[in-house]
Scaffold this motif. Structure first.
Motif, PDB file in Angstrom:
ATOM      1  N   UNK A  17     -40.078 -50.657  12.500  1.00 49.46           N
ATOM      2  CA  UNK A  17     -40.785 -49.853  13.477  1.00 49.46           C
ATOM      3  C   UNK A  17     -40.046 -48.552  13.715  1.00 49.46           C
ATOM      4  N   UNK A  18     -40.771 -47.474  13.622  1.00 48.90           N
ATOM      5  CA  UNK A  18     -40.203 -46.177  13.959  1.00 48.90           C
ATOM      6  C   UNK A  18     -40.449 -45.918  15.441  1.00 48.90           C
ATOM      7  N   UNK A  19     -39.546 -45.208  16.052  1.00 46.20           N
ATOM      8  CA  UNK A  19     -39.709 -44.873  17.463  1.00 46.20           C
ATOM      9  C   UNK A  19     -40.926 -43.983  17.640  1.00 46.20           C
ATOM     10  N   UNK A  20     -41.752 -44.277  18.646  1.00 46.91           N
ATOM     11  CA  UNK A  20     -42.876 -43.384  18.907  1.00 46.91           C
ATOM     12  C   UNK A  20     -42.360 -42.014  19.346  1.00 46.91           C
ATOM     13  N   UNK A  21     -43.027 -40.989  18.929  1.00 44.20           N
ATOM     14  CA  UNK A  21     -42.614 -39.617  19.235  1.00 44.20           C
ATOM     15  C   UNK A  21     -43.334 -39.114  20.482  1.00 44.20           C
ATOM     16  N   UNK A  22     -42.803 -38.052  21.068  1.00 44.89           N
ATOM     17  CA  UNK A  22     -43.443 -37.451  22.233  1.00 44.89           C
ATOM     18  C   UNK A  22     -44.899 -37.136  21.918  1.00 44.89           C
ATOM     19  N   UNK A  23     -45.767 -37.502  22.843  1.00 45.86           N
ATOM     20  CA  UNK A  23     -47.194 -37.276  22.676  1.00 45.86           C
ATOM     21  C   UNK A  23     -47.929 -38.432  22.040  1.00 45.86           C
ATOM     22  N   UNK A  24     -47.188 -39.362  21.436  1.00 48.16           N
ATOM     23  CA  UNK A  24     -47.816 -40.531  20.827  1.00 48.16           C
ATOM     24  C   UNK A  24     -47.972 -41.642  21.867  1.00 48.16           C
ATOM     25  N   UNK A  25     -48.928 -42.522  21.622  1.00 49.64           N
ATOM     26  CA  UNK A  25     -49.134 -43.654  22.513  1.00 49.64           C
ATOM     27  C   UNK A  25     -47.941 -44.600  22.430  1.00 49.64           C
ATOM     28  N   UNK A  26     -47.447 -44.992  23.598  1.00 53.24           N
ATOM     29  CA  UNK A  26     -46.311 -45.920  23.663  1.00 53.24           C
ATOM     30  C   UNK A  26     -46.803 -47.341  23.395  1.00 53.24           C
ATOM     31  N   UNK A 140     -37.687 -39.195  25.702  1.00 56.03           N
ATOM     32  CA  UNK A 140     -36.861 -40.315  25.254  1.00 56.03           C
ATOM     33  C   UNK A 140     -35.402 -39.886  25.336  1.00 56.03           C
ATOM     34  N   UNK A 141     -34.576 -40.737  25.923  1.00 56.80           N
ATOM     35  CA  UNK A 141     -33.142 -40.456  26.058  1.00 56.80           C
ATOM     36  C   UNK A 141     -32.358 -41.668  25.567  1.00 56.80           C
ATOM     37  N   UNK A 142     -31.318 -41.426  24.790  1.00 61.14           N
ATOM     38  CA  UNK A 142     -30.430 -42.492  24.330  1.00 61.14           C
ATOM     39  C   UNK A 142     -29.032 -42.171  24.838  1.00 61.14           C
ATOM     40  N   UNK A 143     -28.376 -43.181  25.393  1.00 66.52           N
ATOM     41  CA  UNK A 143     -27.034 -42.980  25.938  1.00 66.52           C
ATOM     42  C   UNK A 143     -27.106 -42.600  27.402  1.00 66.52           C
ATOM     43  N   UNK A 144     -25.936 -42.404  27.989  1.00 64.95           N
ATOM     44  CA  UNK A 144     -25.880 -42.087  29.415  1.00 64.95           C
ATOM     45  C   UNK A 144     -24.587 -41.346  29.698  1.00 64.95           C
ATOM     46  N   UNK A 145     -24.677 -40.421  30.617  1.00 58.39           N
ATOM     47  CA  UNK A 145     -23.525 -39.680  31.110  1.00 58.39           C
ATOM     48  C   UNK A 145     -23.939 -38.966  32.378  1.00 58.39           C
ATOM     49  N   UNK A 146     -22.976 -38.392  33.076  1.00 62.71           N
ATOM     50  CA  UNK A 146     -23.309 -37.700  34.325  1.00 62.71           C
ATOM     51  C   UNK A 146     -24.338 -36.594  34.095  1.00 62.71           C
ATOM     52  N   UNK A 147     -24.206 -35.886  33.006  1.00 66.29           N
ATOM     53  CA  UNK A 147     -25.147 -34.800  32.709  1.00 66.29           C
ATOM     54  C   UNK A 147     -26.522 -35.346  32.337  1.00 66.29           C
ATOM     55  N   UNK A 148     -26.569 -36.490  31.675  1.00 67.97           N
ATOM     56  CA  UNK A 148     -27.861 -37.023  31.237  1.00 67.97           C
ATOM     57  C   UNK A 148     -28.718 -37.465  32.423  1.00 67.97           C
ATOM     58  N   UNK A 149     -28.096 -37.904  33.493  1.00 63.38           N
ATOM     59  CA  UNK A 149     -28.860 -38.344  34.653  1.00 63.38           C
ATOM     60  C   UNK A 149     -29.684 -37.203  35.239  1.00 63.38           C
ATOM     61  N   UNK A 150     -29.097 -36.022  35.322  1.00 66.17           N
ATOM     62  CA  UNK A 150     -29.858 -34.887  35.858  1.00 66.17           C
ATOM     63  C   UNK A 150     -31.003 -34.496  34.925  1.00 66.17           C
ATOM     64  N   UNK A 151     -30.793 -34.623  33.619  1.00 62.57           N
ATOM     65  CA  UNK A 151     -31.863 -34.326  32.654  1.00 62.57           C
ATOM     66  C   UNK A 151     -32.987 -35.348  32.790  1.00 62.57           C
ATOM     67  N   UNK A 152     -32.627 -36.617  32.925  1.00 62.04           N
ATOM     68  CA  UNK A 152     -33.624 -37.672  33.104  1.00 62.04           C
ATOM     69  C   UNK A 152     -34.421 -37.427  34.388  1.00 62.04           C
ATOM     70  N   UNK A 153     -33.717 -37.126  35.473  1.00 62.69           N
ATOM     71  CA  UNK A 153     -34.390 -36.869  36.752  1.00 62.69           C
ATOM     72  C   UNK A 153     -35.334 -35.669  36.648  1.00 62.69           C
ATOM     73  N   UNK A 154     -34.907 -34.613  35.966  1.00 63.00           N
ATOM     74  CA  UNK A 154     -35.773 -33.435  35.788  1.00 63.00           C
ATOM     75  C   UNK A 154     -36.997 -33.763  34.948  1.00 63.00           C
ATOM     76  N   UNK A 155     -36.817 -34.570  33.903  1.00 60.59           N
ATOM     77  CA  UNK A 155     -37.955 -34.984  33.078  1.00 60.59           C
ATOM     78  C   UNK A 155     -38.954 -35.795  33.901  1.00 60.59           C
ATOM     79  N   UNK A 156     -38.449 -36.734  34.696  1.00 59.68           N
ATOM     80  CA  UNK A 156     -39.330 -37.543  35.534  1.00 59.68           C
ATOM     81  C   UNK A 156     -40.085 -36.654  36.521  1.00 59.68           C
TER      82      UNK A 156
END
Length: 171
Positions: A17-26, A140-156
């Motif tokens: 299985x390939x990861x679904x890409x942005x815009x594709x049905x999950x 889609x985000x893989x991994x985690x760090x202090x900087x990634x949390x702000x990116x995730x929050x902005x995306x949401x």
């Protein structure tokens, strides 16, 4: 012989299985709850859905989960549902970690065999998917760090505001 080898290669490539890409049905299946019921994405149509695959041995996952729970507590469940999908572990192990989280609001799901994670193309943990209210992959985000949390929050927030303009006006 060439046809046989070609057939094997084709069969093998179809099983990966390939990861679904942005815009594709999950993928619709998200995992099972503690009662063994299948939880599906279409049950949450109209909401932003955040799906985070995690494991008890993953230190970054254990840092991400409380942050995601805080987002769920802060925003509520009218517009968003956050799911923590334990990946390839026994439910008892995952429950031990989840019980430590005070006032848990996110949903705990289980993917014991990894088939749900495979349908999402999970290769590293944590693996977080943000799905728009129409069931399409928005980020889609893989991994985690202090900087990634702000990116995730902005995306949401970006996706919430896109589908709920009143939220943008309230800021």
């Amino acid at each position: 012989m060439r046809l046989f080898i070609f057939s094997l290669c084709l069969l093998f490539s179809l099983s990966i299985s390939a990861a679904p890409k942005n815009g594709e049905t999950a993928p619709n299946l998200l995992g099972k709850n503690g009662k063994g019921d299948e939880i599906k994405l279409d049950q949450f149509r109209g909401k932003v859905v955040v799906v985070s695959f995690w494991a008890t041995w993953c230190g970054y996952c254990l840092k991400e989960l409380p942050a995601l729970n805080h987002i769920q507590k802060s925003v509520g469940t009218d517009f968003i549902q956050i799911m923590a999908v334990n990946y390839k572990e026994d439910m008892r192990e995952a429950n031990g970690i989840m019980r430590q989280m005070k006032d848990r609001k996110l949903l705990s799901l289980y993917d014991r065999k990894g088939s749900v994670g495979d349908s999402y193309g999970v290769e590293g943990l944590p693996s977080l998917w943000i799905i728009d209210p129409d069931g399409k992959v928005a980020a889609h985000h893989v991994g985690y760090g202090d900087a990634s949390l702000s990116v995730i929050a902005k995306d949401i927030l970006r996706i919430l505001e896109k589908y709920n303009p009143d939220l943008a006006n309230a800021r």
